[in-house]
Structures are given as structure tokens and as C-alpha cells.
Design a protein around this motif. Structure first.
Motif, PDB file in Angstrom:
ATOM      1  N   VAL A 204      54.432  26.622  22.524  1.00 28.68           N
ATOM      2  CA  VAL A 204      53.589  27.778  22.211  1.00 28.68           C
ATOM      3  C   VAL A 204      52.459  27.953  23.218  1.00 28.68           C
ATOM      4  CG1 VAL A 204      54.116  27.790  19.745  1.00 28.68           C
ATOM      5  CG2 VAL A 204      52.235  26.380  20.573  1.00 28.68           C
ATOM      6  N   GLY A 206      50.581  29.848  25.597  1.00 25.10           N
ATOM      7  CA  GLY A 206      50.435  31.229  26.062  1.00 25.10           C
ATOM      8  C   GLY A 206      51.274  32.206  25.255  1.00 25.10           C
ATOM      9  N   LEU A 207      51.228  33.476  25.677  1.00 22.69           N
ATOM     10  CA  LEU A 207      52.004  34.521  24.997  1.00 22.69           C
ATOM     11  C   LEU A 207      53.490  34.252  25.186  1.00 22.69           C
ATOM     12  CD1 LEU A 207      49.986  37.684  26.118  1.00 22.69           C
ATOM     13  CD2 LEU A 207      49.757  36.379  23.992  1.00 22.69           C
ATOM     14  N   ASP A 208      54.285  34.720  24.235  1.00 21.55           N
ATOM     15  CA  ASP A 208      55.727  34.470  24.264  1.00 21.55           C
ATOM     16  C   ASP A 208      56.416  35.511  25.155  1.00 21.55           C
ATOM     17  OD1 ASP A 208      58.352  33.919  23.843  1.00 21.55           O
ATOM     18  OD2 ASP A 208      58.294  34.143  21.661  1.00 21.55           O
ATOM     19  N   LEU A 209      56.273  35.307  26.473  1.00 23.47           N
ATOM     20  CA  LEU A 209      56.876  36.271  27.404  1.00 23.47           C
ATOM     21  C   LEU A 209      58.400  36.193  27.384  1.00 23.47           C
ATOM     22  CD1 LEU A 209      54.507  36.152  30.514  1.00 23.47           C
ATOM     23  CD2 LEU A 209      54.362  37.508  28.428  1.00 23.47           C
ATOM     24  N   SER A 211      60.426  35.967  24.804  1.00 27.08           N
ATOM     25  CA  SER A 211      60.913  36.933  23.811  1.00 27.08           C
ATOM     26  C   SER A 211      60.655  38.365  24.252  1.00 27.08           C
ATOM     27  CB  SER A 211      60.239  36.690  22.458  1.00 27.08           C
ATOM     28  OG  SER A 211      60.611  35.440  21.949  1.00 27.08           O
ATOM     29  N   LEU A 212      59.570  38.576  24.977  1.00 28.99           N
ATOM     30  CA  LEU A 212      59.266  39.939  25.430  1.00 28.99           C
ATOM     31  C   LEU A 212      60.302  40.421  26.450  1.00 28.99           C
ATOM     32  CD1 LEU A 212      57.232  42.299  25.244  1.00 28.99           C
ATOM     33  CD2 LEU A 212      56.039  41.284  27.198  1.00 28.99           C
TER      34      LEU A 212
ATOM     35  N   THR B 164      49.827  31.291  15.289  1.00 27.56           N
ATOM     36  CA  THR B 164      50.092  30.124  16.132  1.00 27.56           C
ATOM     37  C   THR B 164      51.591  29.892  16.348  1.00 27.56           C
ATOM     38  OG1 THR B 164      49.985  28.750  14.142  1.00 27.56           O
ATOM     39  CG2 THR B 164      47.979  28.913  15.470  1.00 27.56           C
ATOM     40  N   LEU B 212      56.035  39.250  20.329  1.00 28.87           N
ATOM     41  CA  LEU B 212      54.841  39.119  21.177  1.00 28.87           C
ATOM     42  C   LEU B 212      53.603  38.810  20.337  1.00 28.87           C
ATOM     43  CD1 LEU B 212      53.765  39.346  24.103  1.00 28.87           C
ATOM     44  CD2 LEU B 212      53.256  41.752  23.600  1.00 28.87           C
ATOM     45  N   GLY B 215      52.397  34.095  17.564  1.00 29.52           N
ATOM     46  CA  GLY B 215      51.925  33.073  18.512  1.00 29.52           C
ATOM     47  C   GLY B 215      50.847  33.567  19.458  1.00 29.52           C
ATOM     48  N   SER B 216      50.335  34.792  19.261  1.00 22.64           N
ATOM     49  CA  SER B 216      49.356  35.314  20.223  1.00 22.64           C
ATOM     50  C   SER B 216      47.915  34.937  19.859  1.00 22.64           C
ATOM     51  CB  SER B 216      49.505  36.826  20.376  1.00 22.64           C
ATOM     52  OG  SER B 216      49.231  37.496  19.163  1.00 22.64           O
ATOM     53  N   VAL B 219      44.630  37.267  19.920  1.00 19.72           N
ATOM     54  CA  VAL B 219      44.087  37.974  21.089  1.00 19.72           C
ATOM     55  C   VAL B 219      44.656  39.378  21.259  1.00 19.72           C
ATOM     56  CG1 VAL B 219      43.707  35.770  22.271  1.00 19.72           C
ATOM     57  CG2 VAL B 219      45.705  37.156  22.889  1.00 19.72           C
ATOM     58  N   LEU B 220      45.720  39.726  20.522  1.00 17.37           N
ATOM     59  CA  LEU B 220      46.348  41.042  20.706  1.00 17.37           C
ATOM     60  C   LEU B 220      46.139  41.988  19.527  1.00 17.37           C
ATOM     61  CD1 LEU B 220      49.818  40.090  22.267  1.00 17.37           C
ATOM     62  CD2 LEU B 220      47.681  40.674  23.439  1.00 17.37           C
TER      63      LEU B 220
END
Lengths: 473, 473
Positions: A204, A206-209, A211-212, B164, B212, B215-216, B219-220
Motif C-alpha cells: 500500500v 502510495g496511490l494505487d496506480l 489499478s488505475l 488504508t 484509486l 488506499g489513498s 488525500v483525494l
């Protein structure tokens, strides 16, 4: 040689082609011409086999063999202001890989190495051009499999599967493509290469790029390597059929599976017209056994107990349940994949809607009114475990009709069926993607603010709008 | 009343608090003061129980009871230039929900309704403040469960679990939180509310914003409603123990499970020091049975076959395998969760690294050299099915040491262990997140270009940097 690049008449795509040929002769690139006309289309947009070629040129097409070459091509495309369409095997059903003659197609055909299989990590590392079925053939000797199984598995590439977040038959139990992609190497629009994700199931940072990028249809980056989650081949498999006396009772009967403790690997539902279509095309006699069919594959431990519990549950809601022999099972799954054919005498539109599972009966109930209103016939086979239907909306071709033209009534019926799905809490596309063909339908589903957020993310990652403009979002 | 908002001495957070109280008296908001000091911390950053309060004020804290009230608060925060920290139950282990006295905490405590349970769709719709364990208690009567099971399940909220992408014990079989989140309602930084995702397992319309947001770490956007995937309760469960003669042989033995066709719901690995820790704290005698332990839960159909196949596989690599009675099983899982305690006489740092499964033995092998080099003791319990370890690095408190200060050698040992994980292809955080505590470690893992891409996406969605600045990315 450089002079040819700067003459006033040469197009940016032509100048780019020359630059690749001059500066990077090891990268094969074919200029935009009628020779590349096939790259204007994918399976959704290709003309009918009997159509007359219209003589229009296709895009420039490059065939990189390494991530480094992809980076080079992307940088050059940016330099020459030529937009880029990444293309796997071109089997997409929404137009996502279609390209015009002022674009550069980056084909992943030659990025087709299975780099590594690790049984102890349960992962495979592959390049995007590997064909889904080839990967699974390779994995068999390890006792492993890669779960996502789009119906196109024999011809579609892993990269294309990732770009569309491809579904398939086994998704209710094993998840869609996203659930099997652990990590990616991606070339961004500035030519840089980033690694996202992890080789472990958890991670986990950072952001889940990862999946993006999965399902982003080529608008955010070009996948050049993927780390895929594998699973052990099941210890047993069994096929059950459950025939019902009507389409309605079969659709309602699906709920009995959901309410049971059994979770089949595959649950396919066929309505009456679909069964008749198979019988007509394949010479089978399924329709004699009932008006609708739930075709089920169980797998894993306790296969006898699973079959018994499911038979109980389905018999209680009026099904005639049979455990099929291995031979009959193979034939049935073959029929599922290829048995139906498409009627030569009818024009048609295929859909890919998905709805909450409980709404499947309501979707089937909606067909009659639409048929009456628009003068069409509607039937659907469903991946019923995940609520994904593939309706086929057809209309007879009458003498004097141009077979290449989709009549308005057919298109309107399709849009109306999409509205039915949305009203039931469903979605425009379960697994094929939006591409070029479904952007108007997507706008029926997504709010303006949600589309804005998606476009802002696209612009943040690809500020020049280099990658696959006009697709998906 | 408005005059108090415009006096020169009042802080933006103070002005915001007054504005909420005056304009929206139905929303409870507590001003920044020593009364809200607890909101400065989450479980990772909270002072030790014996620490003397330092008298510093906490942040302003609001307790909305609807999505609409969250939107109102976010708009006001933007208006007054006050940054926002969304907070679930505050049980995070990385500092993600910690807040300063110039910030506004939006607590989801009172957004705690289970809106809907649909057995036919296999979904629950919940507000973010619902406690994970409460949801599962509620689902039991339906014969269903929500799979993600962080060790904090009795006290952590679904919203925090989503923020998370919480893991837990069952993830290798059932996936992490992301795999159980189908759709979200999210309040964005401009106060707008968007719905993303689908109520069906499949759905590929547009970019996958649902994944996205999962787990962010706040922050989003702020999740105000979630549609969760449920599963039927397994028809059977069984607990197996496999004791080994050494930590090394147990860690190596984990591979035998991977190479078998059995996929347990839970695979927990305890090294020698962890077993001794449990025995010391709980008065058990596990250590007499071996030097390391793999504790396994099987579930589902064919439980006898599963147990037999796994016993075979583990016995062949030197394990002493036992099927535990129901009573002993319950006791063992209780020990897993609460049995170890923390040594009062030692300072410690807990980690959350994950590595490719095949690298677990190498991580355990690395402990001895780090212990010798830094004068610490290292042990780890692992969620071995997904490569996630929770190392505990401890050092004795000597007379004269300040127990509140983490000595440099302890911090250095922790960082060095992170480097070991990264060198083995692993990650800084398997399931706890980055928050404030692990940002430096995250920078060891992610490339500069990858961090840039993440920050660009953050800026695209939250251009004012209103949400949780300084966390996660």
C-alpha cells in the motif's frame, strides 16, 4: 535524408515515420498507407467481411521489441506532435485500438516474451503481447493458471486484457483482470518508464496506480511488462446443467445459487432465443431439454458435496439438474463459446451491460416491450455470477436494405436497453470497455463531475493528450 | 456574531469553527482546544499511556451525520483556507489521521449506519463510520461475511479500512479491502459528491476511480458511503498447526503450502522469539512444541481432503502437523491476535513490510546480522500467504534511558530491515499505509517519476491541497 522530414507537404505522421527509420533503424515502422488499413479497426469497428475496401490509408504502425524502444517511439511521437494508439491483438469490442492515418500505432505484437514463471511466488512476469491462452498453455506444466478468461482468450493479448480490465466467465469466483495484476511497468507520455505495484498480494505504498492503469484503455500510459497473480489448477472440475421451463423461471432461479453456500467457477445463463440460436447454428437439441439453461462449472475441493448442495438448491426452484459427463461437458462449453453464430439474414448490435445480480430477471423481462416497440428481437447470454449480460439485438434485413447500415430503430433499441440497465443500478459496460463506440452511453451513466475528475487525472498524467485521444473518457 | 469571525487575532480554524456554529448549528463542531488533544494522534503516533500531557491543543473536530453535512464542512474549510483530515476510528498505524491545531478533523463516527444488506446482490451498503466487526456481527444472520479482517477489526471503521486499503489475515484467499469495495460515494475537495464504481462485480465504464480512492489515505476525497462485496459464510472451518524444529525450517516450509493445491484462508507464521513472547505473556507452552509454528485455517468444501493434502505436504518438509480441536483452535487464534503483549522493559518499533512469498525465509535469515550490528532483537509474525511480515524490533531500556525517546540504533535497524525487504523485491508497507511515519521509507521504494505522477494526480483532484496535506505521498 533529413530534408524529407521538413518539406512542407509531409504530414507529422510521415515525418515521424522517417525520423524513426533514420534515427532508429532497428525499430520496424510501417508508414501510413493502404497496407496498414487493418490498423484502422479493432473487432468492434472492422467492416463486414463482404465489405468493399474503401482505399483509405491506415495509420503508421511501429513494432517495438523492448520497453526502451517503446520509450523512444513515445518521445518521438511527442516531438512530432503525433498522437499514439497502443494496440495489443486488436480484438477489442469497443473501438479502443482503432486509429486514424494521422496517428502512430504502437503494436505490442513483438513484446511477447513470458519473462518468468515463479511457482513459489505464484506470479508470472510477461510482456504485453503475450496471448492469454498461450500463457495458460505454458503455465499448465507448473500446475498453475492465470484466472482472467475473456471469451477471446485464444486470440487476445495480456496487454489488451489489462487495457480493458477484461472480464470473462470465471470472474465471480476469481475476479476480473484487475484482481490478477500485481505490478506493471508503464511508459508515460513523456517517455519515462515507471514501475508500479508489488510482487506480493499486499502493498500500500502510495496511490494505487496499478489499478488505475488497469482498464484505462490506453489513455494514461503503455504497459510494457506485467506481473500477474497465478493460482493452482483446481483439484477437480464438474459441469452441471439446470434446465427450466421458461426464460423467466431460469432467470429467477439464478438467485437460488446466490443464496446457497456454493460458489461456482462459472455460471452462464441462456434464454430461450439463445438456446434456439445454438440449436440452429450447431445442430444441437438443447431446446428440447428446456426453455432456458443455467450452465455451471464447479471446481476445487469437495466437488461431490458442492454438486449435491447446488442440485438441491436448484431443484427446489423447479430446475431439472444433471451432472454432465466429461465429454458432454466439453461439448457444452464449446457451444457456449462458439455455438451460437450470428444470423447472416439479420443486422445486429451486441451489448455488454451489467446489473446487480438480483436485477437479472428484470432485464430479461424488459425484452418483450422493447421488441414490440422497436420491431427487433432481443436475447442474451449472461455471465450470471457477476450480473454481466451480452444482449444481442437483431432485426431482419429486408429486400432493398443496405446490410452495412445500422437502422435507427436497432440503435434506439440498444440505447433503450442501456437505459433499462442503468435504471436497475447497472452499467453500460461490464467488460468490453468504452472505446469509441460507447462514449455516448457512458455519458448516460457517469455524472458530469465524475467525468471531469477522470479528465483531470488524464491531463495530469498526459498533459499533451498524446495517448489515445477521443477514447474511453 | 459575524464580528468574531473577522477579528485580527482569530485563527482560520477558529473562524471556521465559528462559521459552522453560526451558519450550520445542527452540525456539532468542537473548537481547537486541549479537549480535542486526542485527535492530534492515531494509534501510531499516540503517546505512551504513562506520558505526561503536554498541554498542546488539538484540532477543531466536526461530527457530521450525513453526506450533505460533509459537503458543507468541506466547502467551508476551503472558504477559510483550513486543511481537512478525515478520521475514522483513529486506529491507523501510520499517522494518517493525525491532525494539528490549525486543521479541521472531519470525524465519520456518526456516519455509522448500515444502510442495506442485499443477500441476492451479495452487497452491503454502509456509511464509513461502521465498525468492521459490527458489520460482520450484523451479517451473520444473513449467512454472509465481509472478508477484509485487519487485526483491528473490533475497533477500526470501514472508512478507515478503505482509506488504508486494509489487509488482515484472510487476504491471500479473499483479497485485501480493494477487492471487496465495489462502489463509493466520495466528497471531493470542491464539496461536490460523486458516485464511482458499480453494484456488480464487473463494470469498466471510465477510469477505475473506486480503486484509486481505496488506499489513498484521505488525500483525494472523503468516503461517505461504500458498497461492499459480501461472501457466504464457509460451510466448514478447520485449524491446523505445523511446528518445526527451527525458525529457518518453518520459513522454508511455507513453500510447501504454496506448492500444494490447497489454499488456506489464513496462514500465520511465528518465529521462535514470537512463540517465546506469547508463552511469556500468556502463560502458554507453545515453545515446547517447536521453535516455529505455521498456524493455518482452512475453510470451505472438502475440508477433510484439504486437511489431508496439506498435512501430507507439510509433513514431507519436516513439520509436526496436528488438527486442533475447536476449543484449542479458538485459543490459538485468540493468542494470535492478543497473546503476545509488548515488553514493558523494552523500546520497540513495529514494521509492516511485505515481500514476494519466496523471499520470506531470506527476511528471517537477515535478522541475526541486524541484531548483531545494531544491538537489537528482531522477531516477526507473518501473514505468510501474502508475504506480509510484522517485524518487532526491540531494545532493552537501560537505567537512565528516557523511555519516550527512540534511540538511533533502533531506528537505524528498522530502516535497514526496510532496505532488506526492498532489496528482495518487497515493499515498505503491506497493509498499514504510509501516513506521516513512513514517508521517508516510501521514498526508498518509489522512483521520483512515480512520486511525481502520484502528486500530479493528487493536484488534479485536489488543486488547493485541502485534504490531508503531508500524508501518504
Amino acid at each position: 535524408m533529413r530534408t524529407t522530414e521538413t518539406t512542407a507537404t509531409i504530414s507529422p505522421a510521415g515525418a515521424l515515420t522517417s525520423a524513426v527509420q533514420n534515427r532508429h533503424p532497428q525499430i520496424e515502422v510501417r508508414p501510413a498507407s493502404t497496407d496498414t488499413a487493418a490498423y484502422r479497426y479493432d473487432y468492434a469497428t472492422a467492416p463486414r467481411p463482404d465489405a468493399v475496401p474503401d482505399g483509405r490509408p491506415g495509420p503508421a504502425v511501429a513494432f517495438p521489441t523492448s520497453a526502451d524502444e517503446v520509450q523512444t517511439l513515445v518521445r518521438l511521437a511527442a516531438e512530432f506532435g503525433v498522437t499514439v494508439v497502443a494496440r495489443g491483438a486488436g480484438t477489442g469490442l469497443a473501438g479502443g485500438a482503432s486509429a486514424a492515418d494521422d496517428q502512430l500505432v504502437i503494436s505490442t505484437e513483438r513484446l511477447n516474451r513470458i519473462v518468468e514463471v515463479s511457482p513459489l511466488d505464484e506470479v508470472a512476469v510477461v510482456e504485453p503481447g503475450v496471448i492469454n491462452g498461450d500463457l495458460n498453455a505454458h503455465l499448465r506444466e507448473f500446475g498453475l493458471f492465470y484466472a482472467p478468461d475473456p471469451a477471446s482468450f485464444e486470440i487476445s493479448s495480456i496487454g489488451g486484457n489489462i487495457a480493458t480490465n477484461a472480464g470473462g466467465l470465471r470472474c465471480a469466483k476469481y475476479g476480473v483482470t484487475r484482481e490478477s495484476v500485481l505490478a506493471l511497468d508503464v511508459v508515460l507520455a513523456d517517455g519515462s518508464l515507471i514501475s508500479v505495484g508489488h510482487r506480493s498480494i499486499k502493498g500500500v505504498t502510495g496511490l494505487d496506480l496499478t489499478s488505475l492503469f488497469v482498464g484505462s484503455e490506453g489513455v494514461l500510459g503503455i504497459v510494457v511488462r506485467a506481473t500477474l497473480r497465478l493460482r493452482p489448477l483446481p483439484v477437480a472440475r464438474r459441469t452441471l446443467t439446470a434446465f427450466f421451463d421458461s426464460t423467466a423461471s431460469g432467470a429467477e432461479g439464478l438467485g437460488a445459487i446466490t443464496l446457497s453456500p456454493v460458489r461456482p467457477a462459472i455460471i452462464e445463463f441462456f434464454d430461450r432465443v439463445s438456446l434456439e440460436g445454438i440449436d440452429g447454428h450447431s445442430g444441437t437439441r438443447l431446446r428440447e431439454r428446456g426453455e432456458s439453461l443455467i450452465l455451471i462449472e464447479l471446481d476445487g475441493y469437495g466437488i461431490d458435496e458442492q454438486a449435491a448442495d447446488l442440485e438441491d438448491a436448484l431443484t427446489r426452484v423447479g430446475a431439472r439438474v444433471a451432472v454432465e459427463s466429461d465429454e458432454d461437458s466439453a461439448a457444452l462449453w464449446e457451444l457456449r463459446r462458439y455455438g451460437r453464430g450470428l444470423p447472416a439474414s439479420r443486422r445486429f448490435i451486441g451489448e455488454d451491460i451489467a446489473v446487480p445480480k438480483s436485477a437479472l430477471p428484470a432485464v430479461y423481462r424488459s425484452f418483450a416491450a422493447l421488441e414490440a416497440r422497436f420491431g427487433v428481437e432481443i436475447s442474451a447470454v449472461s455471465h450470471a455470477g457477476d450480473g454481466n449480460l451480452h444482449p444481442l439485438i437483431t432485426q431482419e434485413i429486408k429486400p432493398g436494405d443496405d446490410p452495412a447500415v445500422v437502422p435507427e430503430s436497432l440503435a434506439e433499441a440498444a440505447t433503450e436497453l442501456v437505459r433499462v440497465a442503468l435504471a436497475l443500478g447497472g452499467t453500460v459496460s461490464g467488460e468490453h470497455g468504452i472505446g469509441t463506440l460507447k462514449r455516448e452511453w457512458a455519458a448516460l451513466e457517469l455524472s458530469q463531475r465524475s467525468i471531469e475528475a477522470q479528465r483531470a487525472i488524464k491531463a495530469a498524467v498526459d498533459p499533451q493528450h498524446l495517448f489515445n485521444p477521443g477514447k474511453a473518457i
